[in-house]
Design a protein around this motif. Structure first.
Motif, PDB file in Angstrom:
ATOM      1  N   THR A 104       0.823  -1.211   0.000  1.00 32.35           N
ATOM      2  CA  THR A 104       0.000   0.000   0.000  1.00 32.35           C
ATOM      3  C   THR A 104       0.857   1.260   0.000  1.00 32.35           C
ATOM      4  OG1 THR A 104      -0.130  -0.117   2.421  1.00 32.35           O
ATOM      5  CG2 THR A 104      -1.915  -1.146   1.164  1.00 32.35           C
ATOM      6  N   SER A 134      -3.008  -5.920  -2.099  1.00 33.31           N
ATOM      7  CA  SER A 134      -4.383  -5.873  -1.595  1.00 33.31           C
ATOM      8  C   SER A 134      -5.334  -6.705  -2.433  1.00 33.31           C
ATOM      9  CB  SER A 134      -4.871  -4.424  -1.543  1.00 33.31           C
ATOM     10  OG  SER A 134      -4.860  -3.848  -2.850  1.00 33.31           O
ATOM     11  N   ARG A 165      -0.919  -6.289   2.900  1.00 33.46           N
ATOM     12  CA  ARG A 165      -2.343  -6.406   3.229  1.00 33.46           C
ATOM     13  C   ARG A 165      -3.102  -7.322   2.277  1.00 33.46           C
ATOM     14  NH1 ARG A 165      -4.067  -0.455   5.680  1.00 33.46           N
ATOM     15  NH2 ARG A 165      -2.210  -0.275   7.003  1.00 33.46           N
ATOM     16  N   THR A 166      -2.542  -8.494   2.094  1.00 34.92           N
ATOM     17  CA  THR A 166      -3.263  -9.521   1.347  1.00 34.92           C
ATOM     18  C   THR A 166      -4.416 -10.040   2.191  1.00 34.92           C
ATOM     19  OG1 THR A 166      -1.674 -11.114   2.204  1.00 34.92           O
ATOM     20  CG2 THR A 166      -1.314 -10.322  -0.024  1.00 34.92           C
TER      21      THR A 166
END
Length: 226
Positions: A104, A134, A165-166
């Motif tokens: 991110t 993401s 931030r998977t």
């Protein structure tokens, strides 16, 4: 038989394919990543998915060439292999080894094993950009060590996870470390230790992988049961 040869034989068994690029002189860490890749693929296959293998050009392949150093998913310097997983009624997924993912923050991070929608992978290839973390389904950090794992490995994993931030993440190792277990458990991060061929922990890891696929199907093909 050496630990490396044990891993190689298990990869061949899980993938039902003897034509793989690993050999007895391959780095153990690389082969271990391939072993985890194979556990993911075999889990999908066992639960009804069709699995095929392609290179960067979208060509179906039987001889599997795996990365042994990090690179871009869209890189075409070598025809590296990725797996294509298709569950009935759901958009296809791909499984890659050693590719970069964009966090991110815009920073690129190496993922040892990555599961992502085929649509996101195709976007990466057509636009020459790293896939967005993401939008990815699962990252797996793989650690193969002959001595104790340092707490810094878990801290690095936490930093990776917080930026990428998977939808899912797992820390997988061939040996255990009480400090890493405490660190990751306190933060409710997924981990499996002592994952080696024919171990109960390998089965536990596959159960966690199944949960990831089950969650994906609940969103995209709720009538498909695994």
């Amino acid at each position: 038989m050496s630990n490396i040869n044990n891993l190689i034989n298990e990869i061949k068994n899980l993938l039902e394919n003897n034509e793989i690029s690993y050999h007895s002189a391959s780095a153990a860490s690389d082969v271990y990543e391939g072993y985890v890749f194979s556990l993911i693929v075999s889990t999908a296959s066992r639960h009804g998915a069709s699995v095929s293998y392609e290179n960067i050009y979208g060509e179906k392949v039987d001889d599997l060439l795996f990365r042994t150093s990090p690179g871009q998913l869209y890189g075409d310097s070598h025809p590296f292999t990725h797996a294509v997983i298709e569950f009935y009624g759901a958009p296809a997924l791909e499984v890659h080894l050693g590719v970069f993912v964009q966090g991110t923050s815009g920073v690129l991070h190496e993922c040892d094993v990555l599961v992502l929608p085929a649509e996101e992978a195709a976007l990466s290839r057509t636009q020459n950009i790293a896939p967005r973390g993401s939008q990815c389904l699962l990252i797996v950090e793989c650690k193969y060590y002959v001595s104790n794992l340092g707490i810094g490995l878990a801290r690095n994993f936490e930093g990776l996870r917080s930026d990428i931030r998977t939808q899912g993440e797992l820390f997988v190792s061939n040996i255990g470390s009480p400090s890493i277990v405490r660190y990751l458990d306190a933060r409710k991060r997924g981990f499996e230790r002592d994952v080696v061929p024919n171990s109960p922990q390998a089965g536990y890891l596959q159960a966690e992988i199944r949960k990831v696929f089950k969650s994906y199907l609940s969103k995209h093909a709720p009538s498909t049961v695994i």
